[in-house]
Design a protein around this motif. Structure first.
Motif, PDB file in Angstrom:
ATOM      1  N   TRP A 218      71.913 -13.329  -8.974  1.00  0.00           N
ATOM      2  CA  TRP A 218      72.406 -12.754  -8.028  1.00  0.00           C
ATOM      3  C   TRP A 218      73.746 -12.077  -8.279  1.00  0.00           C
ATOM      4  CZ3 TRP A 218      77.001 -14.505  -5.968  1.00  0.00           C
ATOM      5  CH2 TRP A 218      77.172 -15.814  -6.102  1.00  0.00           C
ATOM      6  N   GLY A 219      74.411 -12.666  -9.438  1.00  0.00           N
ATOM      7  CA  GLY A 219      75.480 -11.733  -9.800  1.00  0.00           C
ATOM      8  C   GLY A 219      75.173 -10.868 -10.322  1.00  0.00           C
ATOM      9  N   LEU A 220      74.037 -10.543 -11.095  1.00  0.00           N
ATOM     10  CA  LEU A 220      73.547  -9.393 -11.712  1.00  0.00           C
ATOM     11  C   LEU A 220      73.219  -8.348 -10.835  1.00  0.00           C
ATOM     12  CD1 LEU A 220      72.696  -7.548 -14.037  1.00  0.00           C
ATOM     13  CD2 LEU A 220      70.669  -8.844 -14.251  1.00  0.00           C
ATOM     14  N   MET A 221      72.574  -8.872  -9.724  1.00  0.00           N
ATOM     15  CA  MET A 221      72.122  -8.024  -8.602  1.00  0.00           C
ATOM     16  C   MET A 221      73.558  -7.236  -7.931  1.00  0.00           C
ATOM     17  SD  MET A 221      69.377 -10.516  -6.606  1.00  0.00           S
ATOM     18  CE  MET A 221      68.303 -11.207  -7.714  1.00  0.00           C
ATOM     19  N   GLU A 222      74.574  -7.946  -7.848  1.00  0.00           N
ATOM     20  CA  GLU A 222      75.736  -7.426  -7.335  1.00  0.00           C
ATOM     21  C   GLU A 222      76.585  -6.507  -8.293  1.00  0.00           C
ATOM     22  OE1 GLU A 222      78.125 -10.670  -5.951  1.00  0.00           O
ATOM     23  OE2 GLU A 222      76.673 -11.082  -4.141  1.00  0.00           O
ATOM     24  N   ARG A 223      76.318  -6.778  -9.438  1.00  0.00           N
ATOM     25  CA  ARG A 223      76.916  -5.890 -10.382  1.00  0.00           C
ATOM     26  C   ARG A 223      76.082  -4.427 -10.568  1.00  0.00           C
ATOM     27  NH1 ARG A 223      77.059 -10.230 -13.537  1.00  0.00           N
ATOM     28  NH2 ARG A 223      75.394  -9.670 -15.233  1.00  0.00           N
ATOM     29  N   LEU A 224      74.767  -4.684 -10.147  1.00  0.00           N
ATOM     30  CA  LEU A 224      73.696  -3.556 -10.142  1.00  0.00           C
ATOM     31  C   LEU A 224      74.269  -2.573  -8.997  1.00  0.00           C
ATOM     32  CD1 LEU A 224      70.460  -5.122 -11.413  1.00  0.00           C
ATOM     33  CD2 LEU A 224      71.915  -3.484 -12.237  1.00  0.00           C
ATOM     34  N   GLY A 225      75.029  -3.077  -7.937  1.00  0.00           N
ATOM     35  CA  GLY A 225      75.645  -2.529  -6.835  1.00  0.00           C
ATOM     36  C   GLY A 225      74.346  -2.872  -5.509  1.00  0.00           C
TER      37      GLY A 225
ATOM     38  N   TYR B 185      68.490  -9.382  -1.692  1.00  0.00           N
ATOM     39  CA  TYR B 185      69.481  -8.273  -2.000  1.00  0.00           C
ATOM     40  C   TYR B 185      68.762  -6.844  -1.868  1.00  0.00           C
ATOM     41  CZ  TYR B 185      73.135 -11.232  -3.707  1.00  0.00           C
ATOM     42  OH  TYR B 185      74.399 -12.088  -3.834  1.00  0.00           O
ATOM     43  N   ARG B 186      69.597  -5.893  -1.371  1.00  0.00           N
ATOM     44  CA  ARG B 186      68.814  -4.529  -1.308  1.00  0.00           C
ATOM     45  C   ARG B 186      69.721  -3.255  -1.729  1.00  0.00           C
ATOM     46  NH1 ARG B 186      67.044  -5.585   4.879  1.00  0.00           N
ATOM     47  NH2 ARG B 186      64.772  -5.178   4.372  1.00  0.00           N
ATOM     48  N   LEU B 187      69.151  -2.401  -2.401  1.00  0.00           N
ATOM     49  CA  LEU B 187      69.865  -1.325  -2.603  1.00  0.00           C
ATOM     50  C   LEU B 187      69.205   0.104  -2.377  1.00  0.00           C
ATOM     51  CD1 LEU B 187      72.272   0.306  -4.404  1.00  0.00           C
ATOM     52  CD2 LEU B 187      70.725  -0.129  -6.478  1.00  0.00           C
ATOM     53  N   ARG B 188      69.650   0.779  -1.661  1.00  0.00           N
ATOM     54  CA  ARG B 188      69.204   2.260  -1.072  1.00  0.00           C
ATOM     55  C   ARG B 188      69.539   3.110  -2.080  1.00  0.00           C
ATOM     56  NH1 ARG B 188      71.170   4.367   3.846  1.00  0.00           N
ATOM     57  NH2 ARG B 188      72.979   4.250   2.819  1.00  0.00           N
ATOM     58  N   ARG B 189      68.738   4.166  -2.320  1.00  0.00           N
ATOM     59  CA  ARG B 189      68.625   5.057  -3.295  1.00  0.00           C
ATOM     60  C   ARG B 189      69.857   6.126  -2.818  1.00  0.00           C
ATOM     61  NH1 ARG B 189      66.465  10.710  -3.760  1.00  0.00           N
ATOM     62  NH2 ARG B 189      65.955  11.127  -5.755  1.00  0.00           N
TER      63      ARG B 189
ATOM     64  N   GLU C 217      74.906   7.882  -4.982  1.00  0.00           N
ATOM     65  CA  GLU C 217      76.684   7.880  -4.787  1.00  0.00           C
ATOM     66  C   GLU C 217      77.332   7.028  -5.769  1.00  0.00           C
ATOM     67  OE1 GLU C 217      79.514   6.026  -1.429  1.00  0.00           O
ATOM     68  OE2 GLU C 217      78.088   7.499  -0.636  1.00  0.00           O
ATOM     69  N   ALA C 218      76.857   5.780  -6.263  1.00  0.00           N
ATOM     70  CA  ALA C 218      77.501   5.114  -7.090  1.00  0.00           C
ATOM     71  C   ALA C 218      77.500   5.585  -8.588  1.00  0.00           C
ATOM     72  CB  ALA C 218      77.020   3.690  -7.228  1.00  0.00           C
ATOM     73  N   THR C 219      76.417   6.413  -8.777  1.00  0.00           N
ATOM     74  CA  THR C 219      75.902   6.853 -10.223  1.00  0.00           C
ATOM     75  C   THR C 219      76.790   8.051 -10.186  1.00  0.00           C
ATOM     76  OG1 THR C 219      73.690   6.155 -10.134  1.00  0.00           O
ATOM     77  CG2 THR C 219      73.904   7.955 -11.683  1.00  0.00           C
TER      78      THR C 219
END
Length: 193
Positions: free
Chosen positions: A148-155, A179-183, A188-190
């Motif tokens: 889950w630390g990696l998930m958070e680093r991935l945004g 964990y979720r990440l919206r496109r 925006e982060a990219t």
């Protein structure tokens, strides 16, 4: 359905599985260190069935969990990719599209070298780029801090917890973090990098 693509990163290649990869996958799935956050290791028969399910997913959707190898030294070191989750297994509120999970698994000799993060970023870029997925989810045990630390680093953002529907009541691994990440957030982060 289009042929499965091979994805390349600075150090890694995510490629379709080959019949000759079954041994490496079986060794990884039978390793207690690799599978410590799963309910059990897999027998060779179970691992082969897992690889067959991966192949069927690729055939149905054109993507899935790719075989992971280093570009300068071919040979399977793990897996990483995206998989559609069956609606009947979703214990959380999901958007209209069937949820797509990102996941990874590396052999012990290749852990703690940044390979999981690089591979996951490659898979996310494919999922939010060419596949135009609206959201990608991930889940793990609360005690799997590295994951889950990696998930958070991935945004990815923590979106609660759930009881895994494939594990019985009272099982010590039944509770999972979601964990979720919206496109739109990924774009925006990219763009901000």
């Amino acid at each position: 359905m289009p042929e499965p693509v091979t994805l390349n990163g600075p150090r890694l290649r995510l490629r379709p599985w080959r019949e000759a990869d079954r041994e490496a996958l079986a060794a990884m799935n039978a390793d207690p260190a690799v599978m410590r956050h799963f309910p059990a290791t897999l027998s060779r028969v179970e691992s082969d069935a897992f690889m067959d399910r991966i192949a069927a997913h690729f055939a149905a959707h054109g993507y899935g969990f790719w075989a992971l190898e280093r570009r300068e030294a071919p040979g399977v070191i793990g897996l990483c990719g995206l998989a559609r989750l069956p609606w009947e297994t979703i214990p959380w509120e999901a958007p209209a599209d069937p949820p797509v999970e990102i996941g990874w698994r590396l052999a012990p000799a290749f852990q703690h070298q940044g390979y999981a993060e690089e591979a996951a970023r490659i898979a996310l870029a494919h999922g939010f780029g060419p596949l135009a997925l609206r959201e990608i989810v991930a889940f793990t045990l609360p005690g799997n801090i590295r994951s889950w630390g990696l998930m958070e680093r991935l945004g990815m953002r923590r979106a609660g917890a759930f009881e895994h529907p494939r594990l019985p009541e009272g099982h010590p691994m039944r509770r999972h973090l979601l964990y979720r990440l919206r496109r739109l957030d990924w774009i925006e982060a990219t763009l901000g990098e």
